[in-house]
Design a protein around this motif. Sequence first.
Motif, PDB file in Angstrom:
ATOM      1  N   ALA A  73      11.271 -71.641 -11.550  1.00 10.09           N
ATOM      2  CA  ALA A  73      11.046 -70.216 -11.284  1.00 10.09           C
ATOM      3  C   ALA A  73      10.277 -70.004  -9.981  1.00 10.09           C
ATOM      4  CB  ALA A  73      10.283 -69.586 -12.450  1.00 10.09           C
ATOM      5  N   GLY A  74      10.070 -71.092  -9.222  1.00  5.63           N
ATOM      6  CA  GLY A  74       9.338 -70.976  -7.961  1.00  5.63           C
ATOM      7  C   GLY A  74       7.835 -70.867  -8.138  1.00  5.63           C
ATOM      8  N   LEU A  75       7.319 -71.369  -9.256  1.00  2.00           N
ATOM      9  CA  LEU A  75       5.896 -71.233  -9.579  1.00  2.00           C
ATOM     10  C   LEU A  75       5.289 -72.598  -9.886  1.00  2.00           C
ATOM     11  CD1 LEU A  75       6.293 -68.167 -11.956  1.00  2.00           C
ATOM     12  CD2 LEU A  75       5.530 -68.124  -9.571  1.00  2.00           C
ATOM     13  N   GLY A  76       3.978 -72.608 -10.115  1.00  2.00           N
ATOM     14  CA  GLY A  76       3.272 -73.817 -10.498  1.00  2.00           C
ATOM     15  C   GLY A  76       2.220 -73.502 -11.537  1.00  2.00           C
ATOM     16  N   PHE A  77       1.490 -74.522 -11.962  1.00  3.78           N
ATOM     17  CA  PHE A  77       0.436 -74.316 -12.953  1.00  3.78           C
ATOM     18  C   PHE A  77      -0.583 -73.283 -12.489  1.00  3.78           C
ATOM     19  CE2 PHE A  77       1.469 -78.769 -14.457  1.00  3.78           C
ATOM     20  CZ  PHE A  77       1.968 -78.378 -15.676  1.00  3.78           C
ATOM     21  N   GLU A  78      -0.801 -73.167 -11.187  1.00  2.00           N
ATOM     22  CA  GLU A  78      -1.790 -72.213 -10.675  1.00  2.00           C
ATOM     23  C   GLU A  78      -1.400 -70.760 -10.932  1.00  2.00           C
ATOM     24  OE1 GLU A  78       1.001 -73.002  -7.161  1.00  2.00           O
ATOM     25  OE2 GLU A  78       0.166 -74.154  -8.819  1.00  2.00           O
ATOM     26  N   HIS A  79      -0.153 -70.503 -11.304  1.00  2.65           N
ATOM     27  CA  HIS A  79       0.315 -69.146 -11.581  1.00  2.65           C
ATOM     28  C   HIS A  79       0.232 -68.779 -13.060  1.00  2.65           C
ATOM     29  CE1 HIS A  79       2.403 -70.278  -7.784  1.00  2.65           C
ATOM     30  NE2 HIS A  79       1.922 -69.083  -7.455  1.00  2.65           N
TER      31      HIS A  79
END
Length: 139
Positions: A73-79
């Motif tokens: 989804a173009g995201l990482g854990f930081e999101h």
Amino acid sequence: MSVTTNDQRTITNPATLHDPTPFGYSHAASAPGELVFIGGQYASDSTGAVAPGDFAAQVELSFTNLRLALEGAGLGFEHVVRLGSYIVEHDLAKLEVLGKNLHAAFGDRLPAQTLSGVAALALPGMLFEIDAVAVRPAG
């Protein structure tokens, strides 16, 4: 009150509540932007079958799959602002395994989380499942 902010999330742990971070979560998390819901991730292989392994191995692979779903989804854990964790026959030893993986993924910026002990999950052999709500930054 402990409040930490970066471009993705604001994490809040009020001093009027206990410190939840040793247990692997924060009391509140917020972020501006579009919500992205990640469905339950478990220790699945490429066919969707439950991969062999004990509880610790299943948790580790579930976090790998969560990371891959976020990246898709173009995201990482930081999101991530919220997690739901589901443990079959939950006990303190399993909580310790989960906490280790949470801190490895999120460091000291832990999202809000609810852990549910359950009798069973969707497929035979599943011992752990995790879902997430993430926020795609505005802009």
